[in-house]
Write a protein that holds these residues in place. Structure first.
Motif, PDB file in Angstrom:
ATOM      1  N   GLY A  55      37.076  57.478  44.047  1.00 22.56           N
ATOM      2  CA  GLY A  55      37.863  55.805  44.453  1.00 22.56           C
ATOM      3  C   GLY A  55      38.475  55.406  43.662  1.00 22.56           C
ATOM      4  N   VAL A  89      30.824  48.109  46.756  1.00 30.11           N
ATOM      5  CA  VAL A  89      31.214  49.820  46.998  1.00 30.11           C
ATOM      6  C   VAL A  89      30.332  50.440  45.846  1.00 30.11           C
ATOM      7  N   ILE A 109      33.316  52.260  54.114  1.00 26.77           N
ATOM      8  CA  ILE A 109      33.575  52.914  52.231  1.00 26.77           C
ATOM      9  C   ILE A 109      31.876  53.823  52.174  1.00 26.77           C
ATOM     10  N   ARG A 117      41.025  44.237  49.042  1.00 30.96           N
ATOM     11  CA  ARG A 117      40.401  43.900  50.208  1.00 30.96           C
ATOM     12  C   ARG A 117      39.126  43.299  50.850  1.00 30.96           C
ATOM     13  N   HIS A 139      39.202  51.546  44.103  1.00 36.89           N
ATOM     14  CA  HIS A 139      37.483  50.911  44.549  1.00 36.89           C
ATOM     15  C   HIS A 139      37.863  49.592  46.069  1.00 36.89           C
ATOM     16  N   GLY A 140      39.055  50.068  46.561  1.00 32.19           N
ATOM     17  CA  GLY A 140      39.593  49.018  48.337  1.00 32.19           C
ATOM     18  C   GLY A 140      40.033  47.664  47.473  1.00 32.19           C
ATOM     19  N   ILE A 176      36.358  48.374  55.194  1.00 30.06           N
ATOM     20  CA  ILE A 176      37.163  47.399  53.980  1.00 30.06           C
ATOM     21  C   ILE A 176      38.049  46.678  55.099  1.00 30.06           C
ATOM     22  N   ILE A 225      43.288  50.420  54.095  1.00 33.06           N
ATOM     23  CA  ILE A 225      44.589  51.611  53.170  1.00 33.06           C
ATOM     24  C   ILE A 225      44.740  51.843  54.241  1.00 33.06           C
ATOM     25  N   ALA A 264      45.765  49.553  44.467  1.00 33.94           N
ATOM     26  CA  ALA A 264      44.935  50.642  45.810  1.00 33.94           C
ATOM     27  C   ALA A 264      45.475  52.241  46.077  1.00 33.94           C
ATOM     28  N   PRO A 321      39.513  54.102  51.961  1.00 37.82           N
ATOM     29  CA  PRO A 321      39.240  53.769  50.267  1.00 37.82           C
ATOM     30  C   PRO A 321      38.798  54.857  49.898  1.00 37.82           C
ATOM     31  N   ASN A 380      37.473  53.986  57.327  1.00 40.25           N
ATOM     32  CA  ASN A 380      37.777  52.874  56.385  1.00 40.25           C
ATOM     33  C   ASN A 380      36.564  51.783  55.949  1.00 40.25           C
ATOM     34  N   SER A 417      42.385  54.734  46.020  1.00 38.82           N
ATOM     35  CA  SER A 417      42.589  53.254  46.239  1.00 38.82           C
ATOM     36  C   SER A 417      41.869  52.118  45.430  1.00 38.82           C
TER      37      SER A 417
END
Length: 613
Positions: free
Chosen positions: A129, A100, A211, A139, A135-136, A147, A151, A577, A185, A209, A133
């Motif tokens: 980010g 990420v 990044i 996931r 940073h995801g 990802i 999300i 997230a 994300p 989805n 989220s």
């Protein structure tokens, strides 16, 4: 996330704004016009955003949620010029998955070539980010940057402060054919993605989805209208355009400055994050009890006035609900607190009254587990509809491993300047087990991070922290791997390790010690030097907001790689997230914390009312 947050607005007006924002999102990327005025809408419900520790120029720390919180302007100056407010990140807050982080940096480098006048720095993308989220968080990330699971935020159905946005992508991205939802994300809503989506990894697709795609699209959105993000005013406007909320702007700029001031730690990207454990069944539904604590005798109540309404938490309506936001992650990702919030004024006022609710969650020893700052619309006295007052990060709750009842303290205050805060409302929540929350299953890396945090806070003496850190293995290969660490921790004196640090570290280490095997290596903290300056904004037409600090996973998208790329508009999110909104907005995170969220029935001590989703 681009939070679609609106007070009360006729459907026709909302639709008109969507049309305006949709066209702006399509054209602004290549606009040579000067920056237009930014949207001036007060935030509505759903403004819960993770905040790092803030240190003012005088050196006094704030949690980011009290009256001494720096203004968004001072944070913008610090983010753009490196002067003013200092944001110090603990080791646990510096972590960004390496894949990420690479996407943020790659998007900033590409933007520097395509739009050199924008001067966007990667910490701004990281700040967004983080708030959108985490940073995801939770996931898995593939080599190409995709990802999974997706999300997906709450439906933008016009309820609980969310904007009303009917489906624009046929459920292609968000799996919802009735309403739009924030996706990915960086939490774009489909209608915004359609005009602002980018192909950041050169695979011929624009996927919110992914990044790489999402980070590059966010960079383009922030740099629209020829903004120069080294100008604090233009920096603020750019972030506000992404999600029209002062609290959102404050959180993003605080994290941006933190990454610039403190650097980051690139964490190994997990190939299995988000995959449920084999044979894991449904999360048990606990029996929750909410018991109000009496207020201290003689506690004065503020006197209502037209300028300063008295904000009251109706304690008889309070509920606590563990919330499962992602079926792919074992355990609850959040604990939602809901109740009726009312505003009393000296004379009736027509406009809605917004209030900030500062919430803390503590264990039975009085040690704080986490805190969150939420902006809520207060109702007139006599209201019966509960609103979400706080969303606590489930990962933090699980990691803390606190046994016994948890204590929640809610301190509401009017949004108006100069108004006194109402007395806090405190209540206990029983029936919860930390093992039911997402952070219960942990790793040596998390133990390292928590030890470093306690050392930074002075709760573990430096030499002792070094000795303990040397006893944490890179991976757990069987039961007993943490026994040397536990023995050393147990023999430390109170001067070397205080009670809170000892209890929390022991809980984490004991869980690791009982694992059969654990192959997640502990990251070698490679600090990435922070860049010198950070972006600055210019006002931009505000995207239609959506709300929810923490994006909730939704039905699986009809396809992960659409041919036409019907895309989203950023939306906003909450604690672990989370999702936010600009034509990114639709809250984790801060991290926070964060597809209707699945909430288990909540029982109230008096009349259990079910909290808003």
């Amino acid at each position: 996330m681009h939070r679609a947050r609106v007070l009360t607005m006729p459907v026709v007006a909302v639709a008109t704004l969507l049309l305006i924002n949709g066209s702006a999102a399509t054209s602004q990327a290549n606009s040579n016009a000067g920056p237009p005025p930014g949207p001036a809408r007060p935030p509505a419900d759903g403004g819960s955003f993770p905040m790092p520790r803030l240190v003012t120029s005088g050196g006094s720390g704030t949690s980011g949620g009290d009256g001494s919180t720096p203004s968004t302007q001072s944070l913008a100056v610090a983010a753009a010029t490196g002067a003013g407010v200092v944001v110090t990140l603990g080791t646990g807050d510096k972590g960004i998955p390496d894949r990420v982080l690479a996407a943020y940096q790659k998007a900033a480098q590409r933007t520097a070539r395509e739009r050199p006048g924008c001067q966007l720095a990667w910490p701004l993308l990281a700040g967004i980010g983080k708030v959108e989220s985490g940073h995801g968080a939770g996931r898995s990330i593939s080599a190409d940057g995709t990802i999974t699971p997706s999300i997906v935020g709450l439906p933008l159905d016009g309820n609980d402060g969310r904007a009303l946005i009917l489906d624009t992508d046929g459920g292609n991205w968000d799996g919802d054919t009735f309403f739009d939802r924030a996706v990915g994300p960086m939490q774009f809503i489909p209608s915004t993605w359609q005009g602002s989506g980018r192909d950041g990894n050169d695979d011929g697709q624009r996927n919110p989805n992914n990044i790489d795609d999402a980070a590059l699209a966010t960079a383009g959105y922030l740099c629209a209208y020829n903004r120069n993000l080294t100008d604090p005013t233009q920096l603020r406007a750019a972030v506000f355009a992404y999600n029209p909320s002062d609290d959102y702007v404050r959180a993003v700029l605080a994290w941006t400055t933190g990454y610039s001031d403190s650097g980051v730690i690139a964490l190994p990207t997990s190939a299995t994050a988000g995959t449920p454990a084999p044979g894991s069944g449904p999360i048990p539904v606990p029996t929750i009890t909410v018991t109000s604590q009496p207020q201290a005798p003689g506690t004065p109540m503020p006197t209502p006035s037209t300028a300063c309404p008295v904000i009251t938490v109706e304690s008889a309506t309070l509920t606590a609900t563990p919330t499962n936001l992602d079926d792919g992650v074992p355990g609850y990702e959040a604990l939602d607190i809901a109740g009726v919030l009312t505003a009393t004024t000296a004379t009736p006022v027509a406009a809605p009254v917004t209030a900030a609710v500062n919430a803390t969650l503590s264990d039975s020893h009085g040690w704080m587990i986490t805190s969150v700052h939420t902006v809520v619309t207060a109702d007139a006295p006599g209201a019966v509809t509960p609103r979400q007052l706080a969303r606590f990060d489930g990962t933090t709750i699980g990691e803390a491993g606190a046994d016994g009842a948890l204590t929640v303290t809610l301190t509401p205050e009017s949004d108006a300047a100069g108004c006194a805060a109402a007395p806090p409302t405190t209540f206990d929540v029983g029936g919860l087990s930390p093992a039911d929350f997402a952070g219960w299953t942990t790793t040596p890396a998390r133990l390292h991070a928590r030890l470093a945090d306690y050392a930074q806070l002075g709760q573990v003496e430096p030499a002792t922290a070094d000795a303990l850190g040397a006893l944490i293995p890179a991976s757990v290969t069987g039961p007993g791997a943490l026994t040397p660490f536990l023995d050393r921790l147990g023999s430390a004196t109170p001067a070397q390790v205080n009670d809170e640090a000892r209890a929390r570290l022991t809980s984490i280490a004991q869980r690791l010690n009982n694992q059969q095997t654990q192959n997640t290596p502990s990251p070698a903290p490679t600090a990435t030097p922070a860049p010198t300056a950070t972006p600055v904004p210019t006002a931009t037409p505000a995207p239609t907001p959506s709300s929810t600090p923490t994006p909730a996973p939704a039905p699986a998208p009809a396809s992960t790689t659409p041919t036409a790329a019907p895309a989203p508009t950023p939306a906003s999110a909450a604690t672990s997230a989370g999702a936010a909104g600009a034509a990114p907005t639709a809250s984790p995170a801060p991290t926070p914390a964060p597809a209707q969220t699945q909430t288990t029935p909540a029982a109230s001590a008096t009349s259990a009312t079910s909290p808003p989703a």
